[in-house]
Design a protein around this motif. Sequence first.
Motif, PDB file in Angstrom:
ATOM      1  N   LEU B 165     -30.318   5.676   1.246  1.00 16.22           N
ATOM      2  CA  LEU B 165     -30.286   5.030  -0.082  1.00 16.22           C
ATOM      3  C   LEU B 165     -29.865   3.564   0.044  1.00 16.22           C
ATOM      4  N   ILE B 166     -28.922   3.303   0.942  1.00 16.45           N
ATOM      5  CA  ILE B 166     -28.542   1.892   1.167  1.00 16.45           C
ATOM      6  C   ILE B 166     -29.761   1.128   1.698  1.00 16.45           C
ATOM      7  N   GLU B 167     -30.483   1.763   2.615  1.00  9.85           N
ATOM      8  CA  GLU B 167     -31.683   1.120   3.180  1.00  9.85           C
ATOM      9  C   GLU B 167     -32.693   0.782   2.081  1.00  9.85           C
ATOM     10  N   GLN B 168     -32.935   1.763   1.204  1.00 13.57           N
ATOM     11  CA  GLN B 168     -33.889   1.525   0.107  1.00 13.57           C
ATOM     12  C   GLN B 168     -33.403   0.417  -0.835  1.00 13.57           C
ATOM     13  N   ALA B 169     -32.092   0.429  -1.093  1.00  9.44           N
ATOM     14  CA  ALA B 169     -31.541  -0.603  -1.990  1.00  9.44           C
ATOM     15  C   ALA B 169     -31.697  -1.994  -1.377  1.00  9.44           C
ATOM     16  N   ILE B 170     -31.523  -2.078  -0.063  1.00 10.90           N
ATOM     17  CA  ILE B 170     -31.682  -3.388   0.594  1.00 10.90           C
ATOM     18  C   ILE B 170     -33.149  -3.828   0.514  1.00 10.90           C
ATOM     19  N   ILE B 171     -34.048  -2.892   0.853  1.00  7.69           N
ATOM     20  CA  ILE B 171     -35.483  -3.227   0.859  1.00  7.69           C
ATOM     21  C   ILE B 171     -35.930  -3.713  -0.527  1.00  7.69           C
ATOM     22  N   HIS B 172     -35.525  -2.983  -1.549  1.00  4.04           N
ATOM     23  CA  HIS B 172     -36.003  -3.297  -2.905  1.00  4.04           C
ATOM     24  C   HIS B 172     -35.073  -4.226  -3.677  1.00  4.04           C
ATOM     25  N   LYS B 173     -34.063  -4.728  -2.977  1.00  4.56           N
ATOM     26  CA  LYS B 173     -33.075  -5.609  -3.624  1.00  4.56           C
ATOM     27  C   LYS B 173     -32.539  -4.989  -4.922  1.00  4.56           C
ATOM     28  N   THR B 174     -32.233  -3.694  -4.822  1.00  2.17           N
ATOM     29  CA  THR B 174     -31.670  -2.980  -5.982  1.00  2.17           C
ATOM     30  C   THR B 174     -30.154  -3.185  -5.984  1.00  2.17           C
ATOM     31  N   PRO B 175     -29.600  -3.673  -7.084  1.00  2.57           N
ATOM     32  CA  PRO B 175     -28.175  -4.038  -7.037  1.00  2.57           C
ATOM     33  C   PRO B 175     -27.188  -2.884  -6.994  1.00  2.57           C
ATOM     34  N   PHE B 176     -27.597  -1.683  -7.455  1.00  2.00           N
ATOM     35  CA  PHE B 176     -26.610  -0.598  -7.510  1.00  2.00           C
ATOM     36  C   PHE B 176     -27.132   0.694  -6.882  1.00  2.00           C
ATOM     37  N   ILE B 177     -26.208   1.387  -6.224  1.00  2.00           N
ATOM     38  CA  ILE B 177     -26.485   2.747  -5.744  1.00  2.00           C
ATOM     39  C   ILE B 177     -25.431   3.622  -6.408  1.00  2.00           C
ATOM     40  N   ILE B 178     -25.883   4.680  -7.083  1.00  2.80           N
ATOM     41  CA  ILE B 178     -24.925   5.469  -7.863  1.00  2.80           C
ATOM     42  C   ILE B 178     -24.888   6.917  -7.372  1.00  2.80           C
TER      43      ILE B 178
END
Lengths: 81, 337
Positions: B165-178
Motif C-alpha cells: 500500500l505504501i508502494e501504491q501511495a508513492i506511485i500514485h502520489k496518494t497523500p493518505f494510507i488508512i
Amino acid sequence: MGEIKEVMMAYLQNKSFMDSGTKLNDDDSLTMKGIIDSIGLIELIDFISEKYSIEIPEDLLTPENFDSINGIVNIIQKLTK
Amino acid sequence: MSKLICKKCILDSDIPGITINEESGLCQFCESYTPLSSEEKKKYLGIIEDLFTEHSGKGEYDAIFALSGGKDSSYALYKLKKEYPFLNILAVQFDNAFISDTAIANAKKMCEIVGCDYFKLTMEEKRLCDTFRKAAESTNAYSKFARYRASDICNTCISIIKQKLIEQAIIHKTPFIIFAFTSGQAPNPIIDLQVNFIKWSRNIFEKQLQNFGVEDKDEIFLIKNEIIKSIDKNTTPIMLHPLCLWDYNEDDILKTLADLGWISPKISDSNSTNCLLNSFACHNHIKKYQIHPYAFDIAGLVRSGDMTQEEGLEKLHKELSKPLMEVAAKKLNMELE
C-alpha cells in the motif's frame, strides 16, 4: 550517558519484552537482534521525543542514530544540548 | 504461584513476559498506561481533518484504504466517508489466498454503499502459501514484541499489505494510507511516513523474510527499491488510524453493518470475520510461544474501556475452530498438531 542508557534499557525491558538476561552490547543492532521492529521503532521514537521533549528531524531518523543503545544515547545528547 | 490476572485488562502472569504487580494488581502495561483523553482524541481528529482539507483533491485518489471486508475495516470505511464525504478513496482488499467469499462480497458491497473504487490485490497463491508455511515453521522471524502483537503468519500478511500500500501511495502520489486498527493494535493515530523510515522498515521486513528463508528478490512482497528511489520528499504519504480515535463498541459496529447489508460471515473465528487462515495462525502461535496473538490487542481494548474485561476474557478463551484449522493446514501442506 549512563542515565539515558538506563532509561532506554528499562524501556526496552518493559515495552519490548527484552529479557533481563538478554546480552545487549551498546553497539548491537536492536532490529537485527529482534528487540524492536518497525512498529516498535515508531513507539520508541515517540517515547524518546516525549521523554526528552525533542523533535527528531527526518534526516536523523536513520539506523545509525536509532538502531543501537550507543546511537540512541548519542542522538539524545546531541538533540538535548 | 497461582495465576494472577491483571485487575484492569486481561493479561495474566502465565503469559511469558507479563508481570503482575502484586501490590497494585496491574500488569506492567496497565501500570504505565496513559489513555488518550477525549480532548486529545478531538485534537487528533482535528489534525486529521486539517490534513484532509489541505491535501485532498489534488491527485487521482486522496486515500488508499486497507479493506479486509471484516467488521472493523468495513465499519471504518463507512464512518470515514460519512465524516469526510469529499474524500476520493481507493479501497484495496488483499487476497492472501485465505480470504473468505463473504469478505470479498462484503468489501465490494461497502465500496458500493460509500461510493469508492475497489481494487483486489492478488499474488500467486503458491508463493503466498509457501511464505505463510515458512512463517508458521519459524520461531525467530520477528521481534519478541511482535509476537505479542500478532501471530507470525499475521505479522507476515500485514507487513506485505503495508509494503504494497505504501508502494501504491508513492506511485500514485496518494497523500493518505488508512488502516482500521483499533486502539489495541495501533497506539499512534498519525504516522508521517518519512523517506528514511520507509527505507528502514522495508529493510527490516526484508531481513524478517530472510529469517524464515524467503528471499524476495523480485520484490513481490517488499516495496520495490526503484520506487523508493523515486520518492518525492515533499509528498510522502501519511498513515492514519482513525478507528483508534472513534468510539469502539463491537456490538454497535456489528449492528450498524448489519443495517447496511453487510453479511455476518459464517466462519466460527472469534477474532477474524474475514480470514480463513486466522484460526490456524493463532493455534500455531500459541503452540510455539504460549502466547495468544490476540491477547495484547484485546488487552488494549479492555484497558482503553472499549471492551469490558468479561467480554475480553470470553473472546480470548473462545475455542479456535478446528474445521478452519484443518482446511488451512491442508492448504499450507502442514500437519495440524
